[in-house]
Design a protein around this motif. Sequence first.
Motif, PDB file in Angstrom:
ATOM      1  N   LYS A  54      31.563  34.915  51.495  1.00 26.96           N
ATOM      2  CA  LYS A  54      32.121  35.890  52.261  1.00 26.96           C
ATOM      3  C   LYS A  54      32.383  35.570  53.476  1.00 26.96           C
ATOM      4  CE  LYS A  54      29.752  39.882  50.371  1.00 26.96           C
ATOM      5  NZ  LYS A  54      28.928  40.960  50.327  1.00 26.96           N
ATOM      6  N   ASN A  55      31.758  34.651  54.359  1.00 28.38           N
ATOM      7  CA  ASN A  55      31.839  33.973  55.412  1.00 28.38           C
ATOM      8  C   ASN A  55      32.042  32.515  55.769  1.00 28.38           C
ATOM      9  OD1 ASN A  55      32.135  33.383  58.271  1.00 28.38           O
ATOM     10  ND2 ASN A  55      30.833  35.340  58.893  1.00 28.38           N
ATOM     11  N   PRO A  56      33.084  31.687  55.225  1.00 31.06           N
ATOM     12  CA  PRO A  56      33.305  30.386  55.082  1.00 31.06           C
ATOM     13  C   PRO A  56      33.024  29.649  56.559  1.00 31.06           C
ATOM     14  CG  PRO A  56      35.264  31.557  54.055  1.00 31.06           C
ATOM     15  CD  PRO A  56      34.505  32.563  54.785  1.00 31.06           C
ATOM     16  N   ALA A  57      33.364  30.375  57.575  1.00 29.68           N
ATOM     17  CA  ALA A  57      33.355  29.879  59.114  1.00 29.68           C
ATOM     18  C   ALA A  57      31.699  29.654  59.233  1.00 29.68           C
ATOM     19  CB  ALA A  57      33.888  30.541  59.986  1.00 29.68           C
ATOM     20  N   GLU A  58      31.016  30.823  58.827  1.00 30.67           N
ATOM     21  CA  GLU A  58      29.759  30.651  59.455  1.00 30.67           C
ATOM     22  C   GLU A  58      28.908  29.301  58.622  1.00 30.67           C
ATOM     23  OE1 GLU A  58      27.428  31.965  61.382  1.00 30.67           O
ATOM     24  OE2 GLU A  58      29.098  32.830  62.480  1.00 30.67           O
ATOM     25  N   PHE A  59      29.375  29.349  57.149  1.00 33.35           N
ATOM     26  CA  PHE A  59      28.657  28.279  56.097  1.00 33.35           C
ATOM     27  C   PHE A  59      29.062  27.098  56.785  1.00 33.35           C
ATOM     28  CE2 PHE A  59      29.316  25.303  52.725  1.00 33.35           C
ATOM     29  CZ  PHE A  59      27.973  25.427  52.169  1.00 33.35           C
ATOM     30  N   ALA A  60      30.663  26.594  57.367  1.00 32.87           N
ATOM     31  CA  ALA A  60      30.692  25.422  57.894  1.00 32.87           C
ATOM     32  C   ALA A  60      29.945  25.100  59.052  1.00 32.87           C
ATOM     33  CB  ALA A  60      32.412  25.519  58.102  1.00 32.87           C
ATOM     34  N   LYS A  61      29.713  26.127  59.810  1.00 32.38           N
ATOM     35  CA  LYS A  61      29.012  25.813  61.014  1.00 32.38           C
ATOM     36  C   LYS A  61      27.508  25.402  60.714  1.00 32.38           C
ATOM     37  CE  LYS A  61      31.280  28.828  64.399  1.00 32.38           C
ATOM     38  NZ  LYS A  61      31.035  30.344  65.194  1.00 32.38           N
ATOM     39  N   LYS A  62      26.968  26.091  59.876  1.00 32.50           N
ATOM     40  CA  LYS A  62      25.576  25.619  59.332  1.00 32.50           C
ATOM     41  C   LYS A  62      25.566  24.227  58.936  1.00 32.50           C
ATOM     42  CE  LYS A  62      21.800  26.825  56.278  1.00 32.50           C
ATOM     43  NZ  LYS A  62      21.312  28.044  55.030  1.00 32.50           N
ATOM     44  N   ALA A  63      26.677  23.925  58.122  1.00 35.77           N
ATOM     45  CA  ALA A  63      27.003  22.529  57.367  1.00 35.77           C
ATOM     46  C   ALA A  63      26.874  21.661  58.594  1.00 35.77           C
ATOM     47  CB  ALA A  63      27.998  22.373  56.693  1.00 35.77           C
ATOM     48  N   ALA A  86      42.240  28.646  62.651  1.00 35.09           N
ATOM     49  CA  ALA A  86      41.536  29.664  63.479  1.00 35.09           C
ATOM     50  C   ALA A  86      39.997  29.407  63.609  1.00 35.09           C
ATOM     51  CB  ALA A  86      41.944  31.039  63.045  1.00 35.09           C
ATOM     52  N   ALA A  87      39.503  29.088  62.562  1.00 33.85           N
ATOM     53  CA  ALA A  87      38.063  28.982  62.430  1.00 33.85           C
ATOM     54  C   ALA A  87      37.601  27.642  63.124  1.00 33.85           C
ATOM     55  CB  ALA A  87      37.608  29.025  61.157  1.00 33.85           C
ATOM     56  N   LEU A  88      38.491  26.630  63.167  1.00 27.41           N
ATOM     57  CA  LEU A  88      38.169  25.380  63.791  1.00 27.41           C
ATOM     58  C   LEU A  88      38.512  25.638  65.360  1.00 27.41           C
ATOM     59  CD1 LEU A  88      37.520  22.555  62.786  1.00 27.41           C
ATOM     60  CD2 LEU A  88      39.976  22.078  62.509  1.00 27.41           C
ATOM     61  N   LYS A  89      39.215  26.344  65.386  1.00 22.69           N
ATOM     62  CA  LYS A  89      39.603  26.617  67.192  1.00 22.69           C
ATOM     63  C   LYS A  89      38.239  27.196  67.569  1.00 22.69           C
ATOM     64  CE  LYS A  89      41.900  26.680  70.927  1.00 22.69           C
ATOM     65  NZ  LYS A  89      40.734  27.481  71.858  1.00 22.69           N
ATOM     66  N   HIS A  90      37.684  28.326  66.996  1.00 22.74           N
ATOM     67  CA  HIS A  90      36.574  28.862  67.280  1.00 22.74           C
ATOM     68  C   HIS A  90      35.489  27.966  67.685  1.00 22.74           C
ATOM     69  CE1 HIS A  90      33.039  31.814  67.454  1.00 22.74           C
ATOM     70  NE2 HIS A  90      33.962  32.613  68.118  1.00 22.74           N
ATOM     71  N   ALA A  91      35.173  27.095  66.554  1.00 23.74           N
ATOM     72  CA  ALA A  91      33.964  26.187  66.408  1.00 23.74           C
ATOM     73  C   ALA A  91      34.386  25.129  67.494  1.00 23.74           C
ATOM     74  CB  ALA A  91      34.224  25.456  65.041  1.00 23.74           C
ATOM     75  N   GLU A  92      35.356  24.925  68.019  1.00 24.03           N
ATOM     76  CA  GLU A  92      35.570  24.128  69.079  1.00 24.03           C
ATOM     77  C   GLU A  92      35.313  24.479  70.414  1.00 24.03           C
ATOM     78  OE1 GLU A  92      39.721  23.151  69.012  1.00 24.03           O
ATOM     79  OE2 GLU A  92      39.561  21.668  67.530  1.00 24.03           O
ATOM     80  N   ASP A  93      35.524  25.891  70.403  1.00 20.26           N
ATOM     81  CA  ASP A  93      35.279  26.585  71.682  1.00 20.26           C
ATOM     82  C   ASP A  93      33.751  27.015  72.112  1.00 20.26           C
ATOM     83  OD1 ASP A  93      38.050  26.871  72.317  1.00 20.26           O
ATOM     84  OD2 ASP A  93      38.253  29.013  71.440  1.00 20.26           O
ATOM     85  N   ASP A  94      33.233  27.152  70.820  1.00 26.81           N
ATOM     86  CA  ASP A  94      31.566  27.503  71.122  1.00 26.81           C
ATOM     87  C   ASP A  94      30.443  26.001  70.983  1.00 26.81           C
ATOM     88  OD1 ASP A  94      31.218  26.554  68.094  1.00 26.81           O
ATOM     89  OD2 ASP A  94      31.020  28.759  67.559  1.00 26.81           O
ATOM     90  N   GLY A  95      31.673  24.805  70.868  1.00 24.34           N
ATOM     91  CA  GLY A  95      30.644  23.713  70.948  1.00 24.34           C
ATOM     92  C   GLY A  95      30.313  22.995  69.635  1.00 24.34           C
ATOM     93  N   THR A  96      30.434  23.667  68.340  1.00 26.09           N
ATOM     94  CA  THR A  96      30.154  23.330  67.086  1.00 26.09           C
ATOM     95  C   THR A  96      30.682  22.040  66.831  1.00 26.09           C
ATOM     96  OG1 THR A  96      29.829  25.657  66.481  1.00 26.09           O
ATOM     97  CG2 THR A  96      29.987  23.665  64.789  1.00 26.09           C
ATOM     98  N   VAL A  97      32.063  21.918  66.748  1.00 24.59           N
ATOM     99  CA  VAL A  97      32.527  20.683  66.474  1.00 24.59           C
ATOM    100  C   VAL A  97      32.908  19.572  67.753  1.00 24.59           C
ATOM    101  CG1 VAL A  97      33.487  21.530  64.221  1.00 24.59           C
ATOM    102  CG2 VAL A  97      34.827  21.559  66.427  1.00 24.59           C
ATOM    103  N   SER A  98      32.976  20.052  69.089  1.00 24.47           N
ATOM    104  CA  SER A  98      32.967  19.463  70.365  1.00 24.47           C
ATOM    105  C   SER A  98      31.813  19.790  71.405  1.00 24.47           C
ATOM    106  CB  SER A  98      34.288  19.716  70.720  1.00 24.47           C
ATOM    107  OG  SER A  98      35.414  19.635  70.000  1.00 24.47           O
ATOM    108  N   PRO A  99      30.609  19.359  70.984  1.00 23.54           N
ATOM    109  CA  PRO A  99      29.552  19.670  71.990  1.00 23.54           C
ATOM    110  C   PRO A  99      29.773  18.848  73.390  1.00 23.54           C
ATOM    111  CG  PRO A  99      28.713  18.266  70.239  1.00 23.54           C
ATOM    112  CD  PRO A  99      30.302  18.648  69.765  1.00 23.54           C
ATOM    113  N   GLN A 100      30.138  17.607  73.132  1.00 22.78           N
ATOM    114  CA  GLN A 100      30.558  16.981  74.399  1.00 22.78           C
ATOM    115  C   GLN A 100      31.425  17.730  75.641  1.00 22.78           C
ATOM    116  OE1 GLN A 100      31.511  15.901  71.431  1.00 22.78           O
ATOM    117  NE2 GLN A 100      29.916  14.338  70.997  1.00 22.78           N
ATOM    118  N   GLU A 101      32.337  18.544  74.832  1.00 18.73           N
ATOM    119  CA  GLU A 101      33.449  19.159  76.012  1.00 18.73           C
ATOM    120  C   GLU A 101      32.445  20.185  76.671  1.00 18.73           C
ATOM    121  OE1 GLU A 101      36.102  18.069  76.206  1.00 18.73           O
ATOM    122  OE2 GLU A 101      36.041  16.644  74.866  1.00 18.73           O
ATOM    123  N   VAL A 102      31.512  20.941  76.034  1.00 16.20           N
ATOM    124  CA  VAL A 102      30.598  22.082  76.666  1.00 16.20           C
ATOM    125  C   VAL A 102      29.843  21.297  77.693  1.00 16.20           C
ATOM    126  CG1 VAL A 102      28.788  23.561  76.388  1.00 16.20           C
ATOM    127  CG2 VAL A 102      30.908  23.436  74.694  1.00 16.20           C
TER     128      VAL A 102
END
Length: 207
Positions: free
Chosen positions: A128-137, A44-60
């Motif tokens: 507490k928030n692994p997804a935010e840490f992963a985005k920062k990484a 779920a966190a990975l899907k959200h990161a795809e949607d906001d461009g964190t892991v797939s900036p080219q798609e945006v």
Amino acid sequence: TQPVAVSFPWLSPFGGAKQSAAEFGRAAKQMSTKGHKFESDLEAALKHAEDDGTVSPQEVHQLMAQSRGSGSLRPGDGTKIGDARAAASNSIAKLSLAWGKVFGMAEQINRRMTFIAAYRIAKAQGMKNPAEFAKKAVTETQFVYSKANKMRWGRGAVGGTMMTFKTYSIAYIEVMGRMWTQGGPEGKKAVLLALGTRDDTDEMRLR
């Protein structure tokens, strides 16, 4: 090689170099396994990161190009000159897309792998928030290559040409500086670890 040269050392203070290396190896193996399903929360966190461009900036960027009409192929106007111009423009567009796909795919793999490894390390460390840490990484270690992240004089035609392929070097020095000055003793160890992997990964880049 960027996950090895930057992401792996950056994550090492949050659980040790051994855990960081293990999570990257685990992520790489699972990503290469067709049809592999990650843990539900990570998925779920990975899907959200795809949607906001964190892991797939080219798609945006591609969607933005389509919305303003610059990502579409152009039809001719029925005249020989108009049709020839459209054909030439479309050929360049197709070549640019194909050229960009190679680099874009590698960047998405790097960002996805970093996100997965960072998320799992954050969970193991009880954050507490692994997804935010992963985005920062991802942001810290995979860098931002947009025009907005360049100095003002490097955004034009001349400056942009001069700064071609320089964004990585500048961002690398900046992240090493932050790790050294803000990461405490563990941050300094991480910088030394990064410098220890730099020679091998730079040689691989040149190849």
